[in-house]
Scaffold this motif. Sequence first.
Motif, PDB file in Angstrom:
ATOM      1  N   SER A   1       0.852  -1.179   0.000  1.00 54.21           N
ATOM      2  CA  SER A   1       0.000   0.000   0.000  1.00 54.21           C
ATOM      3  C   SER A   1       0.894   1.237   0.000  1.00 54.21           C
ATOM      4  CB  SER A   1      -0.891   0.005   1.243  1.00 54.21           C
ATOM      5  OG  SER A   1      -0.101   0.200   2.407  1.00 54.21           O
TER       6      SER A   1
ATOM      7  N   GLY B   1      -2.461   0.135  -3.921  1.00 50.56           N
ATOM      8  CA  GLY B   1      -3.569   0.919  -3.404  1.00 50.56           C
ATOM      9  C   GLY B   1      -3.247   1.699  -2.156  1.00 50.56           C
TER      10      GLY B   1
ATOM     11  N   THR C   1      -8.783  -3.102   2.691  1.00 51.73           N
ATOM     12  CA  THR C   1      -9.796  -3.406   1.680  1.00 51.73           C
ATOM     13  C   THR C   1      -9.439  -2.824   0.324  1.00 51.73           C
ATOM     14  OG1 THR C   1     -11.032  -1.480   2.486  1.00 51.73           O
ATOM     15  CG2 THR C   1     -11.711  -3.641   3.302  1.00 51.73           C
ATOM     16  N   ASP C   2      -8.622  -1.776   0.322  1.00 49.65           N
ATOM     17  CA  ASP C   2      -8.255  -1.123  -0.935  1.00 49.65           C
ATOM     18  C   ASP C   2      -6.882  -1.551  -1.452  1.00 49.65           C
ATOM     19  OD1 ASP C   2     -10.646   0.335  -0.824  1.00 49.65           O
ATOM     20  OD2 ASP C   2      -9.713   1.932   0.355  1.00 49.65           O
ATOM     21  N   SER C   3      -6.223  -2.443  -0.738  1.00 50.75           N
ATOM     22  CA  SER C   3      -4.872  -2.852  -1.160  1.00 50.75           C
ATOM     23  C   SER C   3      -4.667  -4.344  -0.949  1.00 50.75           C
ATOM     24  CB  SER C   3      -3.804  -2.027  -0.420  1.00 50.75           C
ATOM     25  OG  SER C   3      -4.042  -2.028   0.979  1.00 50.75           O
ATOM     26  N   TYR C   4      -4.277  -4.747   0.259  1.00 51.94           N
ATOM     27  CA  TYR C   4      -3.927  -6.155   0.509  1.00 51.94           C
ATOM     28  C   TYR C   4      -5.117  -7.103   0.409  1.00 51.94           C
ATOM     29  CZ  TYR C   4       0.444  -4.113   2.120  1.00 51.94           C
ATOM     30  OH  TYR C   4       1.630  -3.416   2.190  1.00 51.94           O
ATOM     31  N   LEU C   5      -6.328  -6.573   0.463  1.00 46.98           N
ATOM     32  CA  LEU C   5      -7.525  -7.405   0.310  1.00 46.98           C
ATOM     33  C   LEU C   5      -8.195  -7.220  -1.042  1.00 46.98           C
ATOM     34  CD1 LEU C   5      -9.063  -6.925   3.875  1.00 46.98           C
ATOM     35  CD2 LEU C   5      -8.211  -9.078   2.918  1.00 46.98           C
ATOM     36  N   SER C   6      -7.550  -6.462  -1.926  1.00 46.57           N
ATOM     37  CA  SER C   6      -8.120  -6.206  -3.248  1.00 46.57           C
ATOM     38  C   SER C   6      -7.685  -7.307  -4.222  1.00 46.57           C
ATOM     39  CB  SER C   6      -7.672  -4.839  -3.771  1.00 46.57           C
ATOM     40  OG  SER C   6      -8.102  -4.661  -5.108  1.00 46.57           O
TER      41      SER C   6
ATOM     42  N   SER D   1      -8.654  -7.941  -7.293  1.00 45.28           N
ATOM     43  CA  SER D   1      -8.392  -7.462  -8.650  1.00 45.28           C
ATOM     44  C   SER D   1      -7.025  -6.791  -8.752  1.00 45.28           C
ATOM     45  CB  SER D   1      -9.493  -6.485  -9.098  1.00 45.28           C
ATOM     46  OG  SER D   1      -9.562  -5.370  -8.218  1.00 45.28           O
ATOM     47  N   SER D   2      -6.625  -6.058  -7.703  1.00 46.95           N
ATOM     48  CA  SER D   2      -5.317  -5.382  -7.726  1.00 46.95           C
ATOM     49  C   SER D   2      -4.179  -6.386  -7.684  1.00 46.95           C
ATOM     50  CB  SER D   2      -5.206  -4.418  -6.529  1.00 46.95           C
ATOM     51  OG  SER D   2      -6.160  -3.391  -6.627  1.00 46.95           O
TER      52      SER D   2
END
Length: 448
Positions: free
Chosen positions: A33, A52, A57-62, A64-65
Amino acid sequence: MFKKILIANRGEIALRVIRAAREMGVATVAVHSTADADAMHVRMADEAICIGPPPGTDSYLSVSSIIAACEVTGAEAVHPGYGFLSENAGFVQALEDHDIGFIGPTAEHIRMMGDKITAKDTMKKLGVPCVPGSDGGVPDYETAKKIADDMGYPVIIKATAGGGGRGMKLAKTADDLEVAFRTARSEGKSVFGNDEVYIEKYLTTPSHIEVQVFGDGKGNAVHLGERDCSLQRRHQKVFEEAPGPNITPELRKQIGETCAKAVAGINYIGAGTIEFLYENGEFYFIEMNTRLQVEHPVTECIYGQDLVREQLLVAAGEPMTFGQDDLVLDGHSIEVRINAEKLPNFSPCPGKVTAFHAPGGLGVRMDSALYTGYSIPPYYDSLIGKLIVHGRDRPEALARLKRALGELIIDGVDTTVPLFHALLEEDDVLTGDYNIHWLEKWLETNMG
Protein backbone atom coordinates in the motif's frame (compact mmCIF):
# COMPACT_ATOMS: atom_id res chain seq x y z
CA MET A 1 9.71 -24.72 -10.02
CA PHE A 2 8.26 -21.25 -10.42
CA LYS A 3 10.53 -18.60 -11.86
CA LYS A 4 8.71 -15.74 -10.12
CA ILE A 5 6.13 -15.51 -7.33
CA LEU A 6 4.13 -12.66 -5.85
CA ILE A 7 3.69 -12.29 -2.08
CA ALA A 8 0.23 -10.98 -1.22
CA ASN A 9 1.16 -9.80 2.25
CA ARG A 10 3.38 -7.45 4.23
CA GLY A 11 5.70 -7.29 7.23
CA GLU A 12 7.69 -10.15 8.66
CA ILE A 13 5.79 -12.93 6.87
CA ALA A 14 6.46 -11.31 3.49
CA LEU A 15 10.16 -11.23 4.38
CA ARG A 16 9.98 -14.85 5.48
CA VAL A 17 8.67 -15.92 2.08
CA ILE A 18 11.19 -13.75 0.22
CA ARG A 19 14.07 -15.41 2.06
CA ALA A 20 12.90 -18.94 1.24
CA ALA A 21 12.29 -18.05 -2.39
CA ARG A 22 15.71 -16.43 -2.75
CA GLU A 23 17.43 -19.57 -1.45
CA MET A 24 15.55 -21.52 -4.12
CA GLY A 25 16.47 -19.12 -6.91
CA VAL A 26 12.89 -17.90 -7.29
CA ALA A 27 12.35 -14.20 -8.03
CA THR A 28 9.87 -12.32 -5.83
CA VAL A 29 7.36 -9.52 -6.28
CA ALA A 30 6.26 -7.50 -3.24
CA VAL A 31 2.94 -5.70 -3.25
CA HIS A 32 2.37 -2.77 -0.94
CA SER A 33 0.00 0.00 0.00
CA THR A 34 1.11 3.62 -0.15
CA ALA A 35 1.62 3.45 3.63
CA ASP A 36 4.14 0.63 3.16
CA ALA A 37 6.27 2.22 0.45
CA ASP A 38 9.30 2.21 2.79
CA ALA A 39 8.63 -1.21 4.30
CA MET A 40 11.41 -3.78 4.48
CA HIS A 41 9.59 -6.37 2.35
CA VAL A 42 9.42 -3.78 -0.43
CA ARG A 43 13.17 -3.20 -0.18
CA MET A 44 14.05 -6.88 -0.07
CA ALA A 45 11.96 -8.20 -2.97
CA ASP A 46 13.25 -8.31 -6.52
CA GLU A 47 10.33 -6.16 -7.67
CA ALA A 48 7.69 -4.12 -5.90
CA ILE A 49 4.36 -2.74 -7.02
CA CYS A 50 1.93 -0.43 -5.25
CA ILE A 51 -1.62 -1.80 -5.20
CA GLY A 52 -3.57 0.92 -3.40
CA PRO A 53 -4.08 3.21 -0.42
CA PRO A 54 -3.57 2.17 3.23
CA PRO A 55 -6.91 0.53 4.09
CA GLY A 56 -6.56 -3.23 3.66
CA THR A 57 -9.80 -3.41 1.68
CA ASP A 58 -8.25 -1.12 -0.93
CA SER A 59 -4.87 -2.85 -1.16
CA TYR A 60 -3.93 -6.16 0.51
CA LEU A 61 -7.53 -7.41 0.31
CA SER A 62 -8.12 -6.21 -3.25
CA VAL A 63 -8.27 -9.37 -5.37
CA SER A 64 -8.39 -7.46 -8.65
CA SER A 65 -5.32 -5.38 -7.73
CA ILE A 66 -3.29 -8.44 -6.81
CA ILE A 67 -4.24 -10.27 -10.00
CA ALA A 68 -3.34 -7.17 -12.01
CA ALA A 69 0.03 -7.05 -10.24
CA CYS A 70 0.65 -10.70 -11.21
CA GLU A 71 -0.18 -9.97 -14.83
CA VAL A 72 1.98 -6.85 -14.98
CA THR A 73 5.02 -8.53 -13.40
CA GLY A 74 4.62 -12.00 -14.87
CA ALA A 75 4.37 -13.70 -11.46
CA GLU A 76 3.30 -17.32 -11.93
CA ALA A 77 1.97 -17.95 -8.43
CA VAL A 78 0.94 -16.16 -5.24
CA HIS A 79 1.99 -16.88 -1.67
CA PRO A 80 -0.64 -15.39 0.66
CA GLY A 81 1.27 -15.51 3.96
CA TYR A 82 -1.28 -15.47 6.79
CA GLY A 83 -4.19 -13.15 7.41
CA PHE A 84 -5.57 -10.99 4.58
CA LEU A 85 -6.54 -13.34 1.70
CA SER A 86 -4.76 -16.46 2.95
CA GLU A 87 -8.00 -18.37 3.66
CA ASN A 88 -10.24 -16.77 1.04
CA ALA A 89 -11.58 -19.44 -1.32
CA GLY A 90 -12.88 -16.82 -3.74
CA PHE A 91 -9.36 -15.43 -4.12
CA VAL A 92 -7.96 -18.87 -4.89
CA GLN A 93 -10.68 -19.43 -7.47
CA ALA A 94 -10.00 -16.04 -9.07
CA LEU A 95 -6.29 -16.88 -9.37
CA GLU A 96 -7.17 -20.19 -10.97
CA ASP A 97 -9.46 -18.43 -13.45
CA HIS A 98 -6.48 -16.28 -14.50
CA ASP A 99 -4.06 -19.24 -14.72
CA ILE A 100 -2.12 -18.07 -11.67
CA GLY A 101 -0.98 -20.62 -9.12
CA PHE A 102 -1.78 -20.47 -5.41
CA ILE A 103 0.85 -21.55 -2.92
CA GLY A 104 -1.53 -23.19 -0.50
CA PRO A 105 -4.50 -25.57 -0.40
CA THR A 106 -7.36 -25.77 -2.88
CA ALA A 107 -10.41 -23.51 -2.77
CA GLU A 108 -12.45 -26.59 -1.89
CA HIS A 109 -10.39 -27.32 1.21
CA ILE A 110 -10.45 -23.68 2.30
CA ARG A 111 -14.25 -23.64 2.03
CA MET A 112 -14.53 -26.98 3.81
CA MET A 113 -12.47 -25.88 6.81
CA GLY A 114 -13.61 -22.25 6.79
CA ASP A 115 -17.12 -23.29 7.75
CA LYS A 116 -16.78 -24.58 11.31
CA ILE A 117 -19.76 -26.95 11.09
CA THR A 118 -18.59 -28.51 7.82
CA ALA A 119 -15.07 -28.77 9.23
CA LYS A 120 -16.28 -30.53 12.35
CA ASP A 121 -18.45 -32.96 10.38
CA THR A 122 -15.54 -33.70 8.03
CA MET A 123 -13.12 -34.34 10.88
CA LYS A 124 -15.59 -36.62 12.65
CA LYS A 125 -15.86 -38.74 9.52
CA LEU A 126 -12.06 -38.85 9.27
CA GLY A 127 -11.72 -40.14 12.83
CA VAL A 128 -10.56 -36.93 14.49
CA PRO A 129 -11.99 -36.48 18.04
CA CYS A 130 -14.32 -33.47 18.38
CA VAL A 131 -15.78 -31.41 21.22
CA PRO A 132 -19.30 -32.58 22.18
CA GLY A 133 -21.92 -30.22 20.81
CA SER A 134 -24.78 -29.59 18.43
CA ASP A 135 -25.09 -31.50 15.17
CA GLY A 136 -24.77 -28.56 12.83
CA GLY A 137 -26.18 -25.06 13.15
CA VAL A 138 -28.69 -24.07 15.80
CA PRO A 139 -31.65 -22.19 14.24
CA ASP A 140 -33.18 -20.48 17.28
CA TYR A 141 -32.89 -19.85 21.00
CA GLU A 142 -35.43 -22.51 21.94
CA THR A 143 -33.37 -25.18 20.17
CA ALA A 144 -30.21 -23.82 21.75
CA LYS A 145 -31.76 -24.05 25.22
CA LYS A 146 -32.79 -27.68 24.74
CA ILE A 147 -29.31 -28.67 23.51
CA ALA A 148 -27.55 -26.80 26.32
CA ASP A 149 -29.87 -28.18 29.00
CA ASP A 150 -29.29 -31.72 27.74
CA MET A 151 -25.52 -31.28 27.47
CA GLY A 152 -25.01 -29.37 30.70
CA TYR A 153 -23.40 -26.03 31.41
CA PRO A 154 -21.10 -24.26 30.76
CA VAL A 155 -21.47 -24.09 26.97
CA ILE A 156 -19.98 -21.87 24.31
CA ILE A 157 -21.86 -20.41 21.33
CA LYS A 158 -19.74 -20.04 18.20
CA ALA A 159 -20.38 -18.33 14.87
CA THR A 160 -20.06 -20.85 12.04
CA ALA A 161 -17.89 -18.46 10.03
CA GLY A 162 -16.06 -17.09 13.08
CA GLY A 163 -12.38 -16.93 13.85
CA GLY A 164 -9.80 -15.12 15.97
CA GLY A 165 -12.12 -15.19 18.96
CA ARG A 166 -14.88 -13.25 17.20
CA GLY A 167 -18.42 -14.61 17.34
CA MET A 168 -17.71 -16.71 20.47
CA LYS A 169 -19.80 -16.24 23.59
CA LEU A 170 -19.73 -18.19 26.86
CA ALA A 171 -22.87 -19.18 28.76
CA LYS A 172 -21.87 -20.35 32.24
CA THR A 173 -25.48 -20.99 33.29
CA ALA A 174 -28.95 -21.17 31.74
CA ASP A 175 -29.46 -17.52 32.71
CA ASP A 176 -26.57 -16.50 30.41
CA LEU A 177 -27.68 -18.49 27.38
CA GLU A 178 -30.11 -16.15 25.65
CA VAL A 179 -27.78 -13.14 25.69
CA ALA A 180 -24.82 -15.30 24.57
CA PHE A 181 -26.83 -16.87 21.75
CA ARG A 182 -28.17 -13.58 20.37
CA THR A 183 -24.83 -11.77 20.77
CA ALA A 184 -22.91 -14.52 18.94
CA ARG A 185 -25.43 -14.43 16.08
CA SER A 186 -25.28 -10.65 15.87
CA GLU A 187 -21.47 -10.59 15.90
CA GLY A 188 -21.29 -13.36 13.31
CA LYS A 189 -23.59 -11.38 11.04
CA SER A 190 -21.79 -8.06 11.42
CA VAL A 191 -18.21 -9.38 11.23
CA PHE A 192 -18.51 -12.38 8.90
CA GLY A 193 -21.81 -11.80 7.09
CA ASN A 194 -23.21 -15.07 8.47
CA ASP A 195 -25.37 -15.34 11.60
CA GLU A 196 -25.40 -19.14 11.83
CA VAL A 197 -24.10 -20.46 15.16
CA TYR A 198 -23.47 -23.80 16.83
CA ILE A 199 -23.02 -24.94 20.43
CA GLU A 200 -20.18 -26.84 22.08
CA LYS A 201 -19.49 -28.04 25.59
CA TYR A 202 -17.19 -25.54 27.28
CA LEU A 203 -14.09 -27.19 28.71
CA THR A 204 -13.01 -25.53 31.94
CA THR A 205 -9.21 -25.97 32.07
CA PRO A 206 -8.00 -27.08 28.63
CA SER A 207 -4.70 -26.46 26.91
CA HIS A 208 -4.63 -25.22 23.32
CA ILE A 209 -2.71 -27.81 21.34
CA GLU A 210 -2.29 -27.64 17.57
CA VAL A 211 -0.79 -30.21 15.22
CA GLN A 212 1.23 -29.13 12.19
CA VAL A 213 0.40 -31.17 9.10
CA PHE A 214 1.69 -31.10 5.55
CA GLY A 215 0.37 -32.82 2.44
CA ASP A 216 1.35 -33.12 -1.20
CA GLY A 217 -2.19 -33.14 -2.63
CA LYS A 218 -1.73 -36.71 -3.85
CA GLY A 219 -2.75 -38.59 -0.74
CA ASN A 220 0.57 -38.33 1.08
CA ALA A 221 0.79 -36.40 4.35
CA VAL A 222 2.89 -36.08 7.48
CA HIS A 223 2.62 -34.43 10.86
CA LEU A 224 5.35 -32.34 12.46
CA GLY A 225 4.30 -32.75 16.06
CA GLU A 226 2.35 -30.28 18.14
CA ARG A 227 2.63 -26.78 19.54
CA ASP A 228 1.21 -25.55 22.83
CA CYS A 229 -0.39 -22.13 22.30
CA SER A 230 -2.29 -21.86 25.58
CA LEU A 231 -0.95 -18.50 26.74
CA GLN A 232 -3.55 -16.27 25.12
CA ARG A 233 -5.19 -12.91 25.66
CA ARG A 234 -8.70 -12.53 24.27
CA HIS A 235 -8.21 -15.69 22.21
CA GLN A 236 -5.05 -14.21 20.64
CA LYS A 237 -1.87 -16.22 21.12
CA VAL A 238 1.15 -14.47 22.63
CA PHE A 239 3.54 -17.32 23.60
CA GLU A 240 3.91 -20.61 21.71
CA GLU A 241 6.19 -23.58 22.23
CA ALA A 242 6.99 -26.93 20.71
CA PRO A 243 6.77 -29.63 21.75
CA GLY A 244 3.92 -29.18 24.24
CA PRO A 245 5.36 -29.39 27.77
CA ASN A 246 2.61 -31.79 28.88
CA ILE A 247 2.31 -34.01 25.80
CA THR A 248 3.97 -37.43 26.03
CA PRO A 249 5.69 -39.08 23.06
CA GLU A 250 2.87 -41.65 22.98
CA LEU A 251 0.18 -38.96 22.81
CA ARG A 252 2.18 -37.05 20.19
CA LYS A 253 2.40 -40.12 17.99
CA GLN A 254 -1.27 -40.95 18.46
CA ILE A 255 -2.75 -37.52 17.67
CA GLY A 256 -0.15 -36.80 14.99
CA GLU A 257 -0.90 -39.98 13.09
CA THR A 258 -4.63 -39.32 13.37
CA CYS A 259 -4.20 -35.83 11.88
CA ALA A 260 -1.84 -36.96 9.11
CA LYS A 261 -4.25 -39.72 8.12
CA ALA A 262 -7.15 -37.24 8.05
CA VAL A 263 -5.46 -34.72 5.74
CA ALA A 264 -4.15 -37.51 3.52
CA GLY A 265 -7.74 -38.73 3.27
CA ILE A 266 -8.87 -35.48 1.64
CA ASN A 267 -5.73 -35.09 -0.54
CA TYR A 268 -4.79 -31.89 1.26
CA ILE A 269 -1.92 -29.90 -0.24
CA GLY A 270 0.55 -27.70 1.61
CA ALA A 271 0.78 -26.58 5.22
CA GLY A 272 -2.15 -26.80 7.61
CA THR A 273 -2.76 -26.78 11.32
CA ILE A 274 -5.37 -28.82 13.17
CA GLU A 275 -6.24 -27.16 16.45
CA PHE A 276 -7.47 -28.91 19.58
CA LEU A 277 -8.49 -28.29 23.12
CA TYR A 278 -6.71 -30.80 25.33
CA GLU A 279 -7.99 -31.76 28.77
CA ASN A 280 -7.55 -34.80 30.99
CA GLY A 281 -5.64 -36.73 28.34
CA GLU A 282 -8.24 -36.16 25.61
CA PHE A 283 -8.03 -34.11 22.42
CA TYR A 284 -11.05 -32.25 21.03
CA PHE A 285 -10.94 -30.74 17.51
CA ILE A 286 -11.93 -27.07 17.27
CA GLU A 287 -10.78 -25.93 13.81
CA MET A 288 -8.29 -26.33 11.00
CA ASN A 289 -6.28 -23.42 9.64
CA THR A 290 -5.58 -23.91 5.95
CA ARG A 291 -2.45 -21.78 5.84
CA LEU A 292 0.93 -21.21 7.40
CA GLN A 293 0.65 -20.23 11.07
CA VAL A 294 2.30 -17.24 12.74
CA GLU A 295 4.02 -19.72 15.06
CA HIS A 296 5.39 -22.05 12.37
CA PRO A 297 9.04 -21.19 13.25
CA VAL A 298 8.98 -23.24 16.47
CA THR A 299 8.09 -26.33 14.45
CA GLU A 300 10.81 -25.54 11.92
CA CYS A 301 13.35 -25.28 14.74
CA ILE A 302 12.65 -28.65 16.34
CA TYR A 303 12.35 -30.57 13.05
CA GLY A 304 14.95 -28.72 10.97
CA GLN A 305 12.60 -28.20 8.03
CA ASP A 306 11.76 -25.08 6.00
CA LEU A 307 7.96 -25.14 5.69
CA VAL A 308 7.82 -22.24 3.24
CA ARG A 309 10.29 -23.95 0.92
CA GLU A 310 8.15 -27.07 1.10
CA GLN A 311 5.04 -25.02 0.31
CA LEU A 312 6.65 -23.74 -2.89
CA LEU A 313 7.76 -27.22 -3.91
CA VAL A 314 4.39 -28.96 -3.62
CA ALA A 315 2.55 -25.99 -5.16
CA ALA A 316 4.82 -26.37 -8.20
CA GLY A 317 3.92 -30.07 -8.43
CA GLU A 318 7.16 -31.38 -6.99
CA PRO A 319 7.28 -34.11 -4.30
CA MET A 320 7.77 -33.42 -0.62
CA THR A 321 11.41 -33.67 0.43
CA PHE A 322 10.69 -35.59 3.65
CA GLY A 323 8.50 -38.40 4.89
CA GLN A 324 7.28 -39.19 8.38
CA ASP A 325 10.33 -41.30 9.21
CA ASP A 326 12.61 -38.37 8.36
CA LEU A 327 11.03 -36.16 11.00
CA VAL A 328 12.93 -36.54 14.28
CA LEU A 329 12.14 -34.10 17.08
CA ASP A 330 15.24 -32.22 18.30
CA GLY A 331 15.08 -30.10 21.44
CA HIS A 332 12.60 -27.41 22.41
CA SER A 333 11.57 -24.11 20.83
CA ILE A 334 9.61 -21.08 22.07
CA GLU A 335 8.20 -18.07 20.22
CA VAL A 336 6.91 -14.81 21.71
CA ARG A 337 4.85 -12.41 19.63
CA ILE A 338 6.05 -8.84 19.99
CA ASN A 339 3.36 -6.26 19.34
CA ALA A 340 3.56 -2.48 19.16
CA GLU A 341 1.16 -2.05 22.05
CA LYS A 342 1.11 -0.02 25.24
CA LEU A 343 0.70 -1.95 28.47
CA PRO A 344 -1.35 -2.56 30.54
CA ASN A 345 -4.25 -1.91 28.17
CA PHE A 346 -2.60 -3.39 25.05
CA SER A 347 -3.62 -0.35 23.02
CA PRO A 348 -1.94 -0.08 19.57
CA CYS A 349 1.20 2.05 19.55
CA PRO A 350 2.20 2.96 15.99
CA GLY A 351 5.05 5.40 15.47
CA LYS A 352 8.68 5.80 14.48
CA VAL A 353 11.25 3.24 15.63
CA THR A 354 14.21 5.32 16.78
CA ALA A 355 16.46 2.33 17.50
CA PHE A 356 16.25 -1.36 16.68
CA HIS A 357 18.68 -4.13 17.55
CA ALA A 358 17.81 -7.80 17.06
CA PRO A 359 19.26 -10.32 19.51
CA GLY A 360 21.55 -13.03 18.18
CA GLY A 361 23.68 -15.95 19.23
CA LEU A 362 23.19 -19.69 19.18
CA GLY A 363 19.59 -20.80 18.87
CA VAL A 364 18.09 -17.32 18.45
CA ARG A 365 15.94 -16.23 15.50
CA MET A 366 14.22 -12.86 15.09
CA ASP A 367 11.53 -12.65 12.41
CA SER A 368 10.78 -8.95 12.00
CA ALA A 369 10.49 -6.26 9.36
CA LEU A 370 11.65 -3.48 11.69
CA TYR A 371 14.63 -1.22 11.13
CA THR A 372 15.88 1.95 12.78
CA GLY A 373 13.92 4.87 11.36
CA TYR A 374 10.94 2.77 10.25
CA SER A 375 7.51 4.22 10.98
CA ILE A 376 4.99 1.59 12.05
CA PRO A 377 1.72 2.48 10.29
CA PRO A 378 -1.55 2.57 12.24
CA TYR A 379 -3.59 0.66 9.66
CA TYR A 380 -2.60 -2.96 10.24
CA ASP A 381 -2.12 -5.62 12.89
CA SER A 382 0.16 -4.53 15.73
CA LEU A 383 2.48 -7.57 15.39
CA ILE A 384 5.97 -6.21 14.66
CA GLY A 385 8.16 -9.20 15.35
CA LYS A 386 8.54 -12.75 16.59
CA LEU A 387 11.43 -13.78 18.79
CA ILE A 388 12.10 -17.52 18.48
CA VAL A 389 14.62 -19.53 20.49
CA HIS A 390 15.72 -23.15 20.28
CA GLY A 391 17.47 -25.16 22.96
CA ARG A 392 18.41 -28.75 23.72
CA ASP A 393 15.55 -28.90 26.21
CA ARG A 394 12.85 -26.63 27.68
CA PRO A 395 14.98 -25.15 30.51
CA GLU A 396 17.69 -24.18 28.02
CA ALA A 397 15.10 -22.64 25.66
CA LEU A 398 13.62 -20.60 28.53
CA ALA A 399 17.07 -19.39 29.60
CA ARG A 400 17.89 -18.50 26.00
CA LEU A 401 14.60 -16.60 25.64
CA LYS A 402 15.33 -14.58 28.77
CA ARG A 403 18.80 -13.72 27.51
CA ALA A 404 17.56 -12.81 24.02
CA LEU A 405 14.78 -10.56 25.38
CA GLY A 406 17.46 -8.73 27.36
CA GLU A 407 19.39 -8.04 24.15
CA LEU A 408 16.40 -6.86 22.12
CA ILE A 409 16.17 -3.10 21.62
CA ILE A 410 13.06 -1.42 20.18
CA ASP A 411 12.98 2.29 21.02
CA GLY A 412 10.45 4.94 20.00
CA VAL A 413 7.31 2.85 20.49
CA ASP A 414 5.86 0.83 23.33
CA THR A 415 5.91 -2.95 22.92
CA THR A 416 4.79 -6.07 24.75
CA VAL A 417 8.38 -7.07 25.60
CA PRO A 418 7.92 -6.21 29.33
CA LEU A 419 5.09 -8.75 29.48
CA PHE A 420 7.46 -11.56 28.54
CA HIS A 421 10.09 -10.45 31.05
CA ALA A 422 7.38 -10.69 33.70
CA LEU A 423 6.03 -14.05 32.52
CA LEU A 424 9.50 -15.60 32.67
CA GLU A 425 9.52 -14.92 36.42
CA GLU A 426 6.35 -16.97 36.96
CA ASP A 427 6.71 -20.52 38.27
CA ASP A 428 3.69 -21.75 36.27
CA VAL A 429 5.30 -20.58 33.02
CA LEU A 430 8.66 -22.05 33.96
CA THR A 431 7.08 -25.43 34.70
CA GLY A 432 4.58 -25.37 31.82
CA ASP A 433 1.67 -25.57 34.26
CA TYR A 434 -0.83 -23.32 32.47
CA ASN A 435 -4.01 -23.54 30.38
CA ILE A 436 -5.93 -21.22 28.06
CA HIS A 437 -7.36 -19.21 30.97
CA TRP A 438 -4.10 -18.73 32.88
CA LEU A 439 -2.88 -15.55 31.17
CA GLU A 440 -6.21 -13.71 31.40
CA LYS A 441 -6.31 -14.38 35.15
CA TRP A 442 -2.66 -13.36 35.55
CA LEU A 443 -3.28 -10.11 33.68
CA GLU A 444 -6.27 -9.28 35.89
CA THR A 445 -4.11 -9.73 38.98
CA ASN A 446 -0.90 -8.13 37.74
CA MET A 447 -1.99 -5.55 35.15
CA GLY A 448 -5.68 -5.03 35.93
